[in-house]
Design a protein around this motif. Structure first.
Motif, PDB file in Angstrom:
ATOM      1  N   SER A  48       0.831  -1.200   0.000  1.00 59.78           N
ATOM      2  CA  SER A  48       0.000   0.000   0.000  1.00 59.78           C
ATOM      3  C   SER A  48       0.869   1.256   0.000  1.00 59.78           C
ATOM      4  N   ASP A  93       4.073   3.216 -15.768  1.00 59.22           N
ATOM      5  CA  ASP A  93       5.238   3.602 -14.969  1.00 59.22           C
ATOM      6  C   ASP A  93       4.918   3.531 -13.471  1.00 59.22           C
ATOM      7  N   SER A 222      -9.728  -1.784 -16.923  1.00 64.83           N
ATOM      8  CA  SER A 222      -9.333  -0.442 -16.477  1.00 64.83           C
ATOM      9  C   SER A 222     -10.257   0.535 -17.176  1.00 64.83           C
ATOM     10  N   ARG A 227     -13.069   5.761 -10.576  1.00 65.70           N
ATOM     11  CA  ARG A 227     -12.364   6.794  -9.820  1.00 65.70           C
ATOM     12  C   ARG A 227     -12.184   8.003 -10.721  1.00 65.70           C
ATOM     13  N   ASP A 266      -3.658  -7.278 -15.245  1.00 65.55           N
ATOM     14  CA  ASP A 266      -3.799  -5.998 -14.541  1.00 65.55           C
ATOM     15  C   ASP A 266      -2.862  -4.951 -15.152  1.00 65.55           C
ATOM     16  N   THR A 270      -4.078  -1.472 -17.757  1.00 61.21           N
ATOM     17  CA  THR A 270      -3.666  -0.080 -17.565  1.00 61.21           C
ATOM     18  C   THR A 270      -2.766   0.374 -18.719  1.00 61.21           C
TER      19      THR A 270
HETATM   20  P1  FAD Z   1      -5.887   0.175 -12.880  1.00 60.13           P
HETATM   21  O1  FAD Z   1      -6.096   0.684 -14.244  1.00 60.13           O
HETATM   22  O2  FAD Z   1      -5.396  -1.226 -12.775  1.00 60.13           O
HETATM   23  O3  FAD Z   1      -4.860   1.067 -12.123  1.00 60.13           O
HETATM   24  C1  FAD Z   1      -4.959   2.472 -12.051  1.00 60.13           C
HETATM   25  C2  FAD Z   1      -4.113   2.898 -10.913  1.00 60.13           C
HETATM   26  O4  FAD Z   1      -2.738   2.719 -11.264  1.00 60.13           O
HETATM   27  C3  FAD Z   1      -4.259   4.351 -10.516  1.00 60.13           C
HETATM   28  O5  FAD Z   1      -5.245   4.498  -9.524  1.00 60.13           O
HETATM   29  C4  FAD Z   1      -2.867   4.667 -10.028  1.00 60.13           C
HETATM   30  O6  FAD Z   1      -2.713   4.197  -8.709  1.00 60.13           O
HETATM   31  C5  FAD Z   1      -1.971   3.856 -10.933  1.00 60.13           C
HETATM   32  N1  FAD Z   1      -1.614   4.501 -12.198  1.00 60.13           N
HETATM   33  C6  FAD Z   1      -2.175   5.590 -12.799  1.00 60.13           C
HETATM   34  N2  FAD Z   1      -1.572   5.870 -13.974  1.00 60.13           N
HETATM   35  C7  FAD Z   1      -0.600   4.937 -14.139  1.00 60.13           C
HETATM   36  C8  FAD Z   1       0.369   4.711 -15.154  1.00 60.13           C
HETATM   37  N3  FAD Z   1       0.457   5.491 -16.250  1.00 60.13           N
HETATM   38  N4  FAD Z   1       1.227   3.674 -14.993  1.00 60.13           N
HETATM   39  C9  FAD Z   1       1.164   2.875 -13.896  1.00 60.13           C
HETATM   40  N5  FAD Z   1       0.263   3.052 -12.893  1.00 60.13           N
HETATM   41  C10 FAD Z   1      -0.610   4.059 -13.020  1.00 60.13           C
HETATM   42  N6  FAD Z   1      -7.525   2.774  -2.594  1.00 60.13           N
HETATM   43  C11 FAD Z   1      -7.968   3.577  -1.618  1.00 60.13           C
HETATM   44  O7  FAD Z   1      -8.840   4.381  -1.885  1.00 60.13           O
HETATM   45  N7  FAD Z   1      -7.450   3.514  -0.355  1.00 60.13           N
HETATM   46  C12 FAD Z   1      -6.481   2.656  -0.050  1.00 60.13           C
HETATM   47  O8  FAD Z   1      -6.028   2.607   1.096  1.00 60.13           O
HETATM   48  C13 FAD Z   1      -5.973   1.777  -1.050  1.00 60.13           C
HETATM   49  N8  FAD Z   1      -4.991   0.903  -0.769  1.00 60.13           N
HETATM   50  C14 FAD Z   1      -4.530   0.092  -1.771  1.00 60.13           C
HETATM   51  C15 FAD Z   1      -3.504  -0.815  -1.490  1.00 60.13           C
HETATM   52  C16 FAD Z   1      -3.041  -1.665  -2.462  1.00 60.13           C
HETATM   53  C17 FAD Z   1      -1.916  -2.615  -2.151  1.00 60.13           C
HETATM   54  C18 FAD Z   1      -3.608  -1.622  -3.784  1.00 60.13           C
HETATM   55  C19 FAD Z   1      -3.128  -2.544  -4.863  1.00 60.13           C
HETATM   56  C20 FAD Z   1      -4.615  -0.736  -4.061  1.00 60.13           C
HETATM   57  C21 FAD Z   1      -5.096   0.131  -3.074  1.00 60.13           C
HETATM   58  N9  FAD Z   1      -6.110   1.045  -3.327  1.00 60.13           N
HETATM   59  C22 FAD Z   1      -6.545   1.880  -2.346  1.00 60.13           C
HETATM   60  C23 FAD Z   1      -6.694   1.180  -4.700  1.00 60.13           C
HETATM   61  C24 FAD Z   1      -5.721   1.940  -5.602  1.00 60.13           C
HETATM   62  O9  FAD Z   1      -5.569   3.223  -5.097  1.00 60.13           O
HETATM   63  C25 FAD Z   1      -6.189   2.055  -7.052  1.00 60.13           C
HETATM   64  O10 FAD Z   1      -7.282   2.889  -7.147  1.00 60.13           O
HETATM   65  C26 FAD Z   1      -6.600   0.775  -7.625  1.00 60.13           C
HETATM   66  O11 FAD Z   1      -5.571  -0.162  -7.430  1.00 60.13           O
HETATM   67  C27 FAD Z   1      -6.901   0.956  -9.090  1.00 60.13           C
HETATM   68  O12 FAD Z   1      -7.150  -0.263  -9.650  1.00 60.13           O
HETATM   69  P2  FAD Z   1      -8.028  -0.408 -10.950  1.00 60.13           P
HETATM   70  O13 FAD Z   1      -8.054  -1.848 -11.246  1.00 60.13           O
HETATM   71  O14 FAD Z   1      -9.304   0.319 -10.786  1.00 60.13           O
HETATM   72  O15 FAD Z   1      -7.260   0.420 -12.082  1.00 60.13           O
END
Ligand code: FAD
Ligand code: MG
Length: 326
Positions: A48, A93, A222, A227, A266, A270
């Motif tokens: 996290s 990244d 994604s 969000r 995953d 993204t």
């Molecule tokens: P995906 O498309 O898989 O990922 C998007 C996420 O990747 C974005 O939210 C950002 O974090 C990151 N990202 C953005 N742009 C890029 C890029 N260009 N390259 C690489 N990465 C990028 N959410 C909370 O609200 N509170 C928490 O305490 C919390 N703790 C978390 C702990 C862990 C270990 C994890 C894995 C997630 C946690 N989350 C938390 C959720 C996290 O913040 C993301 O919103 C979530 O993982 C997004 O997943 P997704 O599958 O919706 O989107």
């Protein structure tokens, strides 16, 4: 506390920032579920970006100062993320942390940050400045202010880790759902294919745009619809362009990946979202047995080669795009 639904042997809890459910359909026991959720909590504790004592926070605090030893889990996920950064030339990244923190999308209290701040955060995003040492298992961010964020990949890793637990417990059939990141394990009792719905990005939860149907697989999406915030009529979502420092601004609303490996699905969901349709389709060619379904704002559906074998469109307000990549 986690809730246990005894009648179908499933467990649901809020972990990894989302609602996670594991359903055992055949084989396994409550001990299987306990072990699965304790694994999820361990992964969250280590990866996290929001917990001070996680591996990731410690690496971030020591940015520009010194390398930090991390758990094997974290080291592996960062290595995988770096592989994707290299392959996508930084479109994906894991050092995106400064932008994620600045925009703080999903906090409920967002506004577009001042341009200087966006530029300053963007300047800190550079996967080439992440140094991994396999012998000492340390991670070092070269510039002060740099920060890792594994939000785009760690849930995929978590699903693959639960798969291992299910195998150990001789489970024959199960569904893992980590906030819409779905993994179907084994085969159904009646031997029919699994069916996983892909959410309609523009309707209430639960409505499907289409169905993916196959044997054991993972489906990861994604999108711009979970969000985000709206300011002056414009939508700002959580997938960042490391080029502009703003949310990726293309015509996509979602990208779904079908694969055997959840960590790859995953990362790819993204990465392909950032790359867009043309580059994304080209990029995907190096991943065998992996399919992508892109949806754009005009309700066009674009399938990667072979995706038609597993995906069926259901919602009549969407249509297959004229341009075919098959
Ligand atoms: P995906 O498309 O898989 O990922 C998007 C996420 O990747 C974005 O939210 C950002 O974090 C990151 N990202 C953005 N742009 C890029 C890029 N260009 N390259 C690489 N990465 C990028 N959410 C909370 O609200 N509170 C928490 O305490 C919390 N703790 C978390 C702990 C862990 C270990 C994890 C894995 C997630 C946690 N989350 C938390 C959720 C996290 O913040 C993301 O919103 C979530 O993982 C997004 O997943 P997704 O599958 O919706 O989107
Ligand atoms: Mg992802």
């Amino acid at each position: 506390p986690p809730s246990l639904h005894a009648e179908e042997l499933s467990m649901t809890d809020f972990v990894l920032g989302t609602v996670c459910t594991v359903r055992l359909m055949e084989g396994g026991s409550k001990a299987t579920l306990d072990e699965a959720f304790s694994r999820l909590r361990t992964i969250e504790d280590r990866m996290s970006a929001n917990r001070d004592d996680s591996d990731i926070s410690q690496v971030n605090v020591m940015a520009g100062k010194k390398p930090v030893k991390v758990s094997e889990d974290t080291f592996y996920v960062i290595s995988k993320a770096l592989e994707y950064a290299r392959l996508t030339n930084g479109a994906f990244d894991p050092s995106v942390g400064p932008l994620v923190k600045l925009w703080n999308i999903g906090s409920g209290d967002e506004k577009v940050p001042p341009t200087e701040k966006i530029m300053a955060a963007k300047a800190l995003v550079d996967w080439r400045q992440i140094v991994l040492d396999t012998t000492t298992r340390t991670v070092f961010l070269k510039k002060p202010g740099m920060a890792l964020d594994l939000g785009a990949i760690a849930k995929g890793y978590a699903a693959d880790e639960i798969e291992k637990i299910l195998l150990n417990h001789k489970v024959k059939s199960a569904v893992i759902d980590l906030g819409g990141n779905v993994f179907v394990f084994g085969s159904k009792k009646d031997k029919s294919s699994w069916r996983i719905g892909i959410q309609n990005p523009e309707s209430e939860r639960g409505e499907y745009l289409g169905i993916v149907s196959a044997g054991q697989m993972t489906v990861v999406t994604s999108g711009v619809y979970e969000r985000y915030f709206i300011e002056n009529g414009k939508r700002y979502h959580h997938i960042m362009s490391t080029q502009t420092g703003f949310p990726v601004d293309n015509d996509l609303i979602s990208v779904s990946i079908v694969s055997k490996s959840s960590i790859d699905a995953d990362a790819l969901s993204t990465a392909l979202f950032v790359l867009g349709i043309e580059k994304g389709m080209e990029f995907l060619k190096q991943f065998p047995d992996t399919y992508a379904i892109f949806i754009d704002k005009d309700h066009n559906v674009y399938l990667s080669p072979g995706a038609g074998k597993v995906f069926t469109l259901q919602d009549k307000s969407y249509r297959y795009a004229e341009k075919c990549y098959c």
